[in-house]
Each structure stands twice: as C-alpha cells, then as structure tokens.
Design an enzyme around this catalytic site. Structure first.
Site, PDB file in Angstrom:
ATOM      1  N   GLY A 185       0.862  -1.173   0.000  1.00  0.00           N
ATOM      2  CA  GLY A 185       0.000   0.000   0.000  1.00  0.00           C
ATOM      3  C   GLY A 185       0.904   1.230   0.000  1.00  0.00           C
TER       4      GLY A 185
ATOM      5  N   LYS B  67      -3.857  -0.182  -8.396  1.00  0.00           N
ATOM      6  CA  LYS B  67      -3.798  -1.634  -8.593  1.00  0.00           C
ATOM      7  C   LYS B  67      -4.437  -2.066  -9.910  1.00  0.00           C
ATOM      8  CE  LYS B  67      -2.250  -4.131  -6.596  1.00  0.00           C
ATOM      9  NZ  LYS B  67      -0.892  -4.653  -6.961  1.00  0.00           N
TER      10      LYS B  67
ATOM     11  N   ASP C 192      -1.546   4.962  -6.322  1.00  0.00           N
ATOM     12  CA  ASP C 192      -0.103   4.836  -6.093  1.00  0.00           C
ATOM     13  C   ASP C 192       0.669   6.014  -6.648  1.00  0.00           C
ATOM     14  OD1 ASP C 192      -1.100   1.931  -5.870  1.00  0.00           O
ATOM     15  OD2 ASP C 192       0.921   1.955  -5.022  1.00  0.00           O
TER      16      ASP C 192
HETATM   17  O1  MRU Z   1       0.482  -3.944  -4.670  1.00  0.00           O
HETATM   18  P1  MRU Z   1      -0.157  -3.231  -3.512  1.00  0.00           P
HETATM   19  O2  MRU Z   1      -0.989  -4.129  -2.661  1.00  0.00           O
HETATM   20  O3  MRU Z   1       0.842  -2.431  -2.711  1.00  0.00           O
HETATM   21  O4  MRU Z   1      -1.136  -2.198  -4.200  1.00  0.00           O
HETATM   22  C1  MRU Z   1      -1.812  -1.282  -3.399  1.00  0.00           C
HETATM   23  C2  MRU Z   1      -2.765  -0.423  -4.139  1.00  0.00           C
HETATM   24  O5  MRU Z   1      -2.898  -0.483  -5.330  1.00  0.00           O
HETATM   25  C3  MRU Z   1      -3.504   0.591  -3.314  1.00  0.00           C
HETATM   26  O6  MRU Z   1      -4.760   0.864  -3.871  1.00  0.00           O
HETATM   27  C4  MRU Z   1      -2.690   1.889  -3.278  1.00  0.00           C
HETATM   28  O7  MRU Z   1      -1.370   1.618  -2.889  1.00  0.00           O
HETATM   29  C5  MRU Z   1      -3.274   2.876  -2.374  1.00  0.00           C
HETATM   30  S1  MRU Z   1      -3.240   2.332  -0.717  1.00  0.00           S
HETATM   31  C6  MRU Z   1      -3.924   3.471   0.307  1.00  0.00           C
END
Ligand code: MRU
Length: 353
Positions: free
Chosen positions: A51, A252, A241
């Site tokens: 995240g 994601k 992200d």
């Molecule tokens: O691969 P991850 O689990 O780190 O991906 C996370 C996401 O895509 C979240 O939606 C994003 O980091 C925002 S978290 C508040």
C-alpha cells in the site's frame, strides 16, 4: 467507536520496525520485527508491508535502520551508507511515488551539512521517520472527513485492492472514507473486488472491514460491472499509487476497467489519496513506471500450478486510469474536481474557494 480495532500496520519500536506481515492474512495476524534495512527491503518486495502510504513510512524507517545499523567511522561514510540504503529501498517498488517521496525527505535530513555528529544524524532520521508516520495517521483522518460528505446513508460502495488501514500507517484512504461515514452513523454496504492476482481485496479488505463490523460482500473482479448494472453501487472509491499533474491515476491492476464500467453506468468514480501521491514531475500518466511482477503470481495459486509450465505471462501490478474517468480526487487537502492540472498543482481544491 471503531478506534480499538485499528491495527498499527507499521511501527518503530525499540530501534526496530514492527510490521503486520500481510502475506499471512487472513489466516493469522502476525507481527514481524525487522532490524536490518535489507530485510525491510525484502519485506516491501514480498508485500509483507504494502500500500503506497505504508511503504512510504517503511522506506523512511528503512533509512533510519540503515543509519543506526551502520558502523561508519566518519560522517562521509555514514552518509554514503545511507545513500546506498535509500537507493536499495527506492528500487523495491517503482510505481508508488510515496515511497520515493518519503525516502527523499529522509535524504534531505541526511544531507543537511549543519549536522556534524553521527549520533545526532541517526536521531534526526528516526525523528523524520516518526514524523512521516504520525503525519500519515493524521492525513488518513482528513481524507476520511473530506470524503465522507460524498457518501449517503444506505449507499453501496465498490472498492478495489486494499486502501485501508493495512495500506497506511493506520486508518486508510478509500476505506478511511467508509470508516468515517460509518462513524457518522451512515449505513454503508461495501462491495470488495477480490483483486487478482494477490487477492488484497479478498484477503485484506474483506478481513479489515469485517473486523470493523462494516457490511461487506466479496466479488471476483469480473463481477464488478454486473453488480453496477444491477444498481447496487452508488459510488466507486479506490486508492492511488501515483497521480500525474493532469489527474491520471495509477492504482492496482483492474482499477481502469472499473472506471470504464462506472462511467458506462453513470456511477461516480472517486480516488482517495494523500496529497503526496501527486507526482508534480509527470504531466500525464503515460510516464508512470508500472511495476511488473513474477509470472508465478498468476500461474500458481496457493502452491498449486494453475497454468502450463512454460506459458508466457504478463503481470503488471498497476494500471493507469485516465483523468477523464475520475469524478474527483479526495485528499487530505480537500476534494479536487476536473480540470485537475492547475488546481492540483496550486493545492486549491474547490473547498478552499
Ligand atoms: O500492490 P499493492 O498491494 O501495494 O497495491 C496497493 C494499491 O494499489 C492501493 O490501492 C494503493 O497503494 C493505495 S493504498 C492506500
């Protein structure tokens, strides 16, 4: 009201980093202590901590670990150990700009020439990591407050991946809005996409929301458009992200198709993120680096191979949703609406007007 249920996803305790090992959820809630920055880099790569905001906090704590663990004899050597650790930590996940942003904040401290003692520099790097951690907790609450006004009592909210407490220092981004609306007494029903390939929605979001007593239904990703067509979804809320200046959003993999489906059904598509997720250096989302992960994340499920051994695999971890499909970006500074470019850069949301 829900306070006691919020888990500290990551913490600095007695000179080490304590994190929830998210690869073990929902089977068991296990805390892992990490005292070496290289081990922390592996934890980030393996998604034990994940995240965007949470890995930002982890990055800054990783720099602090490198500084405290370095046996450098001089300030120059210490700074060079810190720089090498920063590069290693930054390289772990390329898409989330929060990681680089937090590490850059720590490097700014490390490169302050007015600091002349190694112990003082080590202490200031710990302080910087703790400040980023505390700020993240506060930012999540502000995102929650700004976003909750957009949700009505009885709404169905669809979310993707995990943008909850587990993805931040504590409270979440997309899920912070749901927690705040629920604390205000609104009854919310959440549809959580399972989020292939690593099932952050099924393993983490479903677990986290159930723990908070929020009504949640799990969907496989490909069911989202059908659920919208049934009229069960009033808004989609996801995390981010990285956000480009024009409002294009990396999140994601599977977020972009959700935005397309929401547009088709006239459903608002909201992105919730701390303002530090904006990358002012990028004019559009085309230049956002997209992390590609191993084939096994797709070909093997729970230790069982589900595809032919030699099949070619494409496994991007993120996609980019064009700004035109984003109804609003909900940040700690307020709610930004199109056209995003100038207002995002000037930090002027309509709520400032
Ligand atoms: O691969 P991850 O689990 O780190 O991906 C996370 C996401 O895509 C979240 O939606 C994003 O980091 C925002 S978290 C508040």
């Amino acid at each position: 009201m829900h306070g006691s249920k919020h888990i500290k996803t990551i913490e600095w305790i007695d000179g080490a980093v304590r994190l929830v090992d998210q690869t073990r959820l929902p089977w068991e809630l296990v805390f892992k202590d990490v005292s070496d920055h290289r081990e922390l880099a592996d934890s980030i790569r393996r998604l034990e901590v994940r995240g965007a905001p949470a890995i930002g906090v982890a990055g800054a704590m990783g720099v602090a670990l490198a500084a405290t663990g370095s046996g450098a004899g001089s300030m120059d050597e210490l700074r060079s150990d810190i720089q090498a650790a920063a590069e290693l930590l930054t390289s772990t996940r390329p898409t989330a700009v929060n990681l680089r942003w937090a590490i850059d904040r720590s490097l700014h401290v490390a490169n302050d020439v007015s600091i002349s003692s190694k112990d003082e520099l080590r202490r200031l790097l710990i302080d910087e990591a703790l400040a980023i951690y505390e700020e993240d907790r506060e930012l999540s609450r502000m995102i929650g407050r700004h976003g909750a006004d957009l949700i009505a009592d009885g709404d169905g909210v669809l979310t993707h991946c995990n943008a909850g407490g587990l993805a931040t220092a504590e409270y979440g981004t997309a899920l912070a809005i749901i927690y705040t609306a629920s604390e205000e007494g609104k009854r919310i029903h959440v549809y959580a996409d399972e989020t292939r390939p690593l099932l952050q929605g099924a393993r983490l979001t479903a677990w986290e929301l159930m723990r908070h007593g929020i009504d949640v239904t799990l969907l496989c990703d490909s069911a989202a458009a059908s659920v919208m067509a049934r009229g069960w979804v009033n808004e989609v809320i996801v995390g981010a992200d990285r956000i480009a200046r024009n409002g294009d959003v990396a999140n994601k993999i599977g977020t972009f198709p959700l935005a397309l489906a929401a547009h088709r059904h006239g459903i608002p598509f909201y992105v919730a993120a701390p303002y530090s997720t904006l990358d002012p250096a990028l004019s559009t989302g085309t230049d956002i680096p997209i992390e590609e992960r191993s084939a096994e994340e797709i070909t093997v499920i729970g230790g069982l191979r589900v595809a032919p051994d030699s099949v070619k695999v494409f496994n991007p971890a993120f996609d980019v949703t064009p700004a035109a499909l984003v109804t609003a970006i909900i940040t700690d500074l307020g709610v930004f609406r199109p056209p995003y470019g100038p207002s995002l850069l000037a930090k002027n949301s309509p709520s400032d007007a």
